[in-house]
Design a protein around this motif. Structure first.
Motif, PDB file in Angstrom:
ATOM      1  N   LEU A 312      -3.135  -7.368 -15.943  1.00 27.09           N
ATOM      2  CA  LEU A 312      -1.895  -6.774 -15.442  1.00 27.09           C
ATOM      3  C   LEU A 312      -1.285  -7.602 -14.320  1.00 27.09           C
ATOM      4  CD1 LEU A 312      -2.785  -2.974 -15.342  1.00 27.09           C
ATOM      5  CD2 LEU A 312      -1.293  -4.152 -16.963  1.00 27.09           C
ATOM      6  N   PRO A 313       0.000  -7.923 -14.416  1.00 24.97           N
ATOM      7  CA  PRO A 313       0.686  -8.546 -13.283  1.00 24.97           C
ATOM      8  C   PRO A 313       0.640  -7.597 -12.086  1.00 24.97           C
ATOM      9  CG  PRO A 313       1.995  -8.731 -15.281  1.00 24.97           C
ATOM     10  CD  PRO A 313       0.889  -7.780 -15.584  1.00 24.97           C
ATOM     11  N   PRO A 314       0.427  -8.115 -10.895  1.00 25.90           N
ATOM     12  CA  PRO A 314       0.200  -7.256  -9.725  1.00 25.90           C
ATOM     13  C   PRO A 314       1.316  -6.269  -9.426  1.00 25.90           C
ATOM     14  CG  PRO A 314      -0.423  -9.514  -9.238  1.00 25.90           C
ATOM     15  CD  PRO A 314       0.241  -9.539 -10.576  1.00 25.90           C
ATOM     16  N   ARG A 315       2.573  -6.646  -9.667  1.00 25.98           N
ATOM     17  CA  ARG A 315       3.678  -5.791  -9.241  1.00 25.98           C
ATOM     18  C   ARG A 315       3.848  -4.553 -10.116  1.00 25.98           C
ATOM     19  NH1 ARG A 315       7.227 -11.287  -8.223  1.00 25.98           N
ATOM     20  NH2 ARG A 315       5.821 -12.046  -6.593  1.00 25.98           N
ATOM     21  N   ILE A 316       3.176  -4.521 -11.267  1.00 23.55           N
ATOM     22  CA  ILE A 316       3.256  -3.356 -12.146  1.00 23.55           C
ATOM     23  C   ILE A 316       1.915  -2.642 -12.256  1.00 23.55           C
ATOM     24  CG2 ILE A 316       2.630  -4.292 -14.421  1.00 23.55           C
ATOM     25  CD1 ILE A 316       5.745  -2.173 -13.524  1.00 23.55           C
ATOM     26  N   ALA A 317       0.831  -3.259 -11.773  1.00 27.08           N
ATOM     27  CA  ALA A 317      -0.508  -2.690 -11.924  1.00 27.08           C
ATOM     28  C   ALA A 317      -0.649  -1.385 -11.151  1.00 27.08           C
ATOM     29  CB  ALA A 317      -1.557  -3.685 -11.442  1.00 27.08           C
ATOM     30  N   PRO A 318      -1.148  -0.309 -11.794  1.00 26.31           N
ATOM     31  CA  PRO A 318      -1.398   0.939 -11.058  1.00 26.31           C
ATOM     32  C   PRO A 318      -2.364   0.739  -9.897  1.00 26.31           C
ATOM     33  CG  PRO A 318      -1.487   1.332 -13.415  1.00 26.31           C
ATOM     34  CD  PRO A 318      -1.424  -0.155 -13.226  1.00 26.31           C
ATOM     35  N   VAL A 319      -3.393  -0.087 -10.123  1.00 31.03           N
ATOM     36  CA  VAL A 319      -4.342  -0.460  -9.071  1.00 31.03           C
ATOM     37  C   VAL A 319      -4.262  -1.974  -8.913  1.00 31.03           C
ATOM     38  CG1 VAL A 319      -6.759  -0.473  -8.336  1.00 31.03           C
ATOM     39  CG2 VAL A 319      -5.874   1.469  -9.666  1.00 31.03           C
ATOM     40  N   GLN A 320      -3.846  -2.426  -7.740  1.00 34.51           N
ATOM     41  CA  GLN A 320      -3.733  -3.864  -7.510  1.00 34.51           C
ATOM     42  C   GLN A 320      -5.048  -4.479  -7.049  1.00 34.51           C
ATOM     43  OE1 GLN A 320      -0.424  -3.364  -4.700  1.00 34.51           O
ATOM     44  NE2 GLN A 320       0.880  -4.556  -6.092  1.00 34.51           N
ATOM     45  N   VAL A 401     -13.616 -14.521   1.770  1.00 32.25           N
ATOM     46  CA  VAL A 401     -12.404 -14.370   2.581  1.00 32.25           C
ATOM     47  C   VAL A 401     -12.759 -13.616   3.855  1.00 32.25           C
ATOM     48  CG1 VAL A 401     -10.149 -13.254   2.692  1.00 32.25           C
ATOM     49  CG2 VAL A 401     -10.854 -14.414   0.606  1.00 32.25           C
ATOM     50  N   SER A 402     -12.259 -14.102   4.983  1.00 32.94           N
ATOM     51  CA  SER A 402     -12.492 -13.421   6.251  1.00 32.94           C
ATOM     52  C   SER A 402     -11.842 -12.042   6.249  1.00 32.94           C
ATOM     53  CB  SER A 402     -11.930 -14.252   7.405  1.00 32.94           C
ATOM     54  OG  SER A 402     -11.979 -13.512   8.613  1.00 32.94           O
ATOM     55  N   LEU A 403     -12.514 -11.086   6.886  1.00 33.71           N
ATOM     56  CA  LEU A 403     -11.931  -9.746   7.008  1.00 33.71           C
ATOM     57  C   LEU A 403     -10.761  -9.729   7.993  1.00 33.71           C
ATOM     58  CD1 LEU A 403     -15.102  -7.454   7.003  1.00 33.71           C
ATOM     59  CD2 LEU A 403     -13.672  -8.179   5.087  1.00 33.71           C
ATOM     60  N   ASP A 404     -10.706 -10.714   8.858  1.00 32.92           N
ATOM     61  CA  ASP A 404      -9.573 -10.833   9.773  1.00 32.92           C
ATOM     62  C   ASP A 404      -8.334 -11.258   8.972  1.00 32.92           C
ATOM     63  OD1 ASP A 404     -11.258 -10.233  11.894  1.00 32.92           O
ATOM     64  OD2 ASP A 404     -11.750 -12.352  12.251  1.00 32.92           O
ATOM     65  N   GLY A 405      -7.277 -10.512   9.084  1.00 34.72           N
ATOM     66  CA  GLY A 405      -6.062 -10.847   8.343  1.00 34.72           C
ATOM     67  C   GLY A 405      -6.178 -10.643   6.846  1.00 34.72           C
ATOM     68  N   LEU A 406      -7.076  -9.746   6.431  1.00 38.22           N
ATOM     69  CA  LEU A 406      -7.306  -9.535   4.997  1.00 38.22           C
ATOM     70  C   LEU A 406      -6.030  -9.104   4.277  1.00 38.22           C
ATOM     71  CD1 LEU A 406      -9.322  -9.296   2.615  1.00 38.22           C
ATOM     72  CD2 LEU A 406      -9.639  -6.898   3.288  1.00 38.22           C
ATOM     73  N   GLU A 407      -5.240  -8.262   4.926  1.00 36.78           N
ATOM     74  CA  GLU A 407      -4.045  -7.741   4.274  1.00 36.78           C
ATOM     75  C   GLU A 407      -3.095  -8.868   3.843  1.00 36.78           C
ATOM     76  OE1 GLU A 407      -5.438  -4.639   7.301  1.00 36.78           O
ATOM     77  OE2 GLU A 407      -5.295  -6.843   7.155  1.00 36.78           O
ATOM     78  N   GLU A 408      -2.868  -9.825   4.752  1.00 34.15           N
ATOM     79  CA  GLU A 408      -1.970 -10.938   4.439  1.00 34.15           C
ATOM     80  C   GLU A 408      -2.559 -11.816   3.343  1.00 34.15           C
ATOM     81  OE1 GLU A 408      -2.771  -9.939   7.497  1.00 34.15           O
ATOM     82  OE2 GLU A 408      -0.825  -9.014   7.926  1.00 34.15           O
ATOM     83  N   THR A 409      -3.875 -12.015   3.386  1.00 38.40           N
ATOM     84  CA  THR A 409      -4.535 -12.833   2.365  1.00 38.40           C
ATOM     85  C   THR A 409      -4.384 -12.201   0.988  1.00 38.40           C
ATOM     86  OG1 THR A 409      -6.158 -13.601   3.975  1.00 38.40           O
ATOM     87  CG2 THR A 409      -6.719 -13.857   1.651  1.00 38.40           C
ATOM     88  N   VAL A 410      -4.601 -10.899   0.920  1.00 30.96           N
ATOM     89  CA  VAL A 410      -4.518 -10.197  -0.367  1.00 30.96           C
ATOM     90  C   VAL A 410      -3.092 -10.247  -0.906  1.00 30.96           C
ATOM     91  CG1 VAL A 410      -4.562  -7.895  -1.403  1.00 30.96           C
ATOM     92  CG2 VAL A 410      -6.516  -8.706  -0.086  1.00 30.96           C
ATOM     93  N   LYS A 411      -2.105 -10.019  -0.055  1.00 27.97           N
ATOM     94  CA  LYS A 411      -0.716 -10.056  -0.517  1.00 27.97           C
ATOM     95  C   LYS A 411      -0.343 -11.439  -1.042  1.00 27.97           C
ATOM     96  CE  LYS A 411       1.098  -6.315   2.385  1.00 27.97           C
ATOM     97  NZ  LYS A 411       2.042  -5.953   3.468  1.00 27.97           N
ATOM     98  N   ALA A 412      -0.805 -12.474  -0.358  1.00 23.04           N
ATOM     99  CA  ALA A 412      -0.519 -13.830  -0.817  1.00 23.04           C
ATOM    100  C   ALA A 412      -1.189 -14.103  -2.165  1.00 23.04           C
ATOM    101  CB  ALA A 412      -0.986 -14.848   0.226  1.00 23.04           C
ATOM    102  N   LEU A 413      -2.426 -13.620  -2.327  1.00 21.30           N
ATOM    103  CA  LEU A 413      -3.134 -13.814  -3.592  1.00 21.30           C
ATOM    104  C   LEU A 413      -2.458 -13.063  -4.730  1.00 21.30           C
ATOM    105  CD1 LEU A 413      -6.898 -13.690  -2.536  1.00 21.30           C
ATOM    106  CD2 LEU A 413      -5.683 -15.626  -3.573  1.00 21.30           C
ATOM    107  N   LEU A 414      -1.947 -11.866  -4.454  1.00 24.42           N
ATOM    108  CA  LEU A 414      -1.244 -11.115  -5.489  1.00 24.42           C
ATOM    109  C   LEU A 414      -0.014 -11.871  -5.971  1.00 24.42           C
ATOM    110  CD1 LEU A 414      -1.505  -7.489  -4.035  1.00 24.42           C
ATOM    111  CD2 LEU A 414      -2.719  -8.385  -6.038  1.00 24.42           C
ATOM    112  N   ASP A 415       0.702 -12.492  -5.046  1.00 25.90           N
ATOM    113  CA  ASP A 415       1.860 -13.307  -5.440  1.00 25.90           C
ATOM    114  C   ASP A 415       1.418 -14.515  -6.255  1.00 25.90           C
ATOM    115  OD1 ASP A 415       3.717 -11.646  -4.269  1.00 25.90           O
ATOM    116  OD2 ASP A 415       3.822 -12.775  -2.391  1.00 25.90           O
TER     117      ASP A 415
END
Length: 506
Positions: A312-320, A401-415
């Protein structure tokens, strides 16, 4: 073969580590087998597709042929499609309405071409409450006639226009054959219907909505599309012009992803819809309709899926992101995993944690099959090192992946996942689009690896029918992006400039 620590004499802790690795690999292999197996995609594409639809828990069959159940996971994908598209429609001034399910036969008969186009697929209600009805009622196959009847009551002046309507509903078409998502008797869709004072406004609306679909497919579903116009033979019944987005599936067949129709004032004239224009003249308005259905979910599966199931592409996935605690029985692991899930959700990422008693290997295989874009693993060693491990569904890469800044890392990976899926789908299309000069050349490719077949076309119906007869392909569209070069029609040999795509379609 003995693979216990005793098989590695004198190696102490190293022997134990090797033994544990072998044991874990065997356990993960067994866990993967516990998840329902899926037919290899390149062995039997049709069976692979059916396996994915059922085993990824998208759909189920019912006791009525052609009527399918969208299970929660499949419906969640449709909900995301609906949410995103509905917001886009509202940006351009469209509002949602709800039309009736049943259409009187006399109402359908007001537009001859339209009713003839749908007649073979109509389902009729003839009884009500045990009594025979005076007039047959058609179960809605589409709603043009209903909208026109309504507009004939409410449109009076140019000040009433435009009316920009959309509805989310189900429709019924009595298909002889059925296939999950691709061909249902009852299916979910949105159907936009608009009415305008001038042909220019209506044509602009038609083109705008086609681009809305194209942008959605490319920027949300990671599906590259070709924007095009249908031939007279392939256009929607009753339309003056039909525009389409055509997608290529992994097996090189075409899928019509969405359509947008310009009706001119034919429907309004037949339904006696008139308004007084700015010059105080009584005239007919101009109409459009456009639609995209749950069929696009089938396209999504066939564009991106692989031998392990749904992708599933991330932008449509029910669970990303699925968060998997490793060694969950150890102190603090479940709390750490829950904290990661909560952080991601707070950052706007759709994240879920699986804290069931299934083994990690089983969970890895299960969410891989369901196409979740990213998997986040966290165990005791990860906690010690202030990290987690992220696995990508699109290419299988695993990275600490470091837990510091995890949110930004995950968003970048989804893109990155989205961009990679789009690039792979585009490469599949470009590598399997071929210029052809004769119907025989087209037939050889269509019966071989398949693909989009590009040629010039004289515009003649006889040549279009001949391509179907001699090559086994239908016209997909005349791309809006025309080359402008001159060539010859592959059937009659006449000089012409119109580019056209042919192919075998779902």
């Amino acid at each position: 073969m003995n693979r216990s620590p005793a098989a590695f004499p004198g190696r102490g802790e190293e022997a134990g580590a090797i033994y544990k690795t072998i044991k874990d690999l065997r356990s993960m292999a067994q866990d993967k087998r516990q998840v329902d197996e899926i037919t290899a995609r390149d062995t039997d594409f049709a069976q692979w597709y059916t396996d994915v639809c059922r085993k990824a828990e998208l759909i189920d069959y019912t006791s009525v042929k052609g009527m399918f159940i969208l299970r929660p996971y499949g419906y969640a994908i449709w909900e995301n499609i609906q949410r995103i598209l509905d917001a886009e429609f509202k940006k351009t001034g469209h509002t949602n309405v709800s039309m009736p399910l049943l259409i009187p036969e006399s109402l359908l008969q007001k537009e001859k071409d339209h009713v003839e186009g749908f007649a073979p697929e109509c389902a009729w209600v003839t009884m009500g409450g045990g009594e025979k009805l005076e007039e047959r009622l058609c179960v809605r196959p589409t709603s043009e006639t209903l909208f026109c009847e309504h507009w004939s009551h409410v449109v009076h002046s140019w000040r009433d226009l435009p009316m920009l309507y959309n509805q989310w509903c189900s429709v019924l078409r009595w298909e002889k054959t059925s296939r999950p998502f691709l061909r249902h008797r009852e299916f979910l869709w949105q159907e936009g219907h608009t009415i305008h004072a001038t042909p220019e406004e209506a044509i602009a609306e038609t083109e705008q909505q086609l681009e809305c679909y194209a942008s959605f497919c490319e920027n949300v579903l990671a599906m590259p599309v070709i924007r095009g116009k249908k031939t007279e033979k392939e256009k929607f019944a009753g339309a003056e012009a039909t525009y389409t987005i055509e997608c290529m599936m992994h097996d090189h067949k075409a899928l019509q992803g969405g359509t947008s129709h310009y009706f001119g004032n034919g429907f309004p004239a037949n339904f006696d819809i008139t308004f007084t224009d700015k010059n105080n003249q009584l005239t007919h308005p101009y109409e459009t309709s456009w639609g995209l259905s749950t069929r696009i979910i089938g396209g999504l599966i066939m564009t991106h899926g692989d031998d392990n199931g749904l992708v599933l592409p991330p932008r449509i996935a029910p669970v990303q992101v699925i968060v998997i605690p490793v060694a969950a029985h150890k102190p603090g692991i479940l709390d750490a995993a829950a904290a990661l899930r909560d952080r991601l959700n707070a950052a706007g990422v759709r994240a879920k944690m699986d804290d069931s008693d299934n083994t990690p290997g089983w969970k890895f295989a299960e969410y891989e099959m369901k196409g979740v874009p990213l998997r986040v693993e966290i165990g005791p060693r990860d906690m010690e090192q202030n990290q987690c491990v992220i696995a990508r569904r699109d290419n299988g890469e695993k990275t600490p992946v470091s837990l510091d800044g995890l949110e930004e890392t995950v968003k970048a990976l989804l893109d990155e996942v989205h961009d990679n899926l789009y690039a792979m789908a585009l490469k599949n299309r470009e590598d399997n689009t071929f210029d052809i000069k004769t119907p025989e050349e087209a037939k050889a490719i269509a019966e071989g690896k398949g693909g989009f077949l590009r040629s010039k076309w004289c515009g003649g119906l006889e040549c279009e029918l001949a391509m179907k007869e001699r090559a086994g392909v239908s016209s997909r569209c005349m791309p809006l992006d025309q080359s402008g070069t001159e060539g010859v029609c592959p059937v009659c040999g006449k000089k012409c400039t119109t580019d056209i795509l042919w192919g075998v379609a779902y």
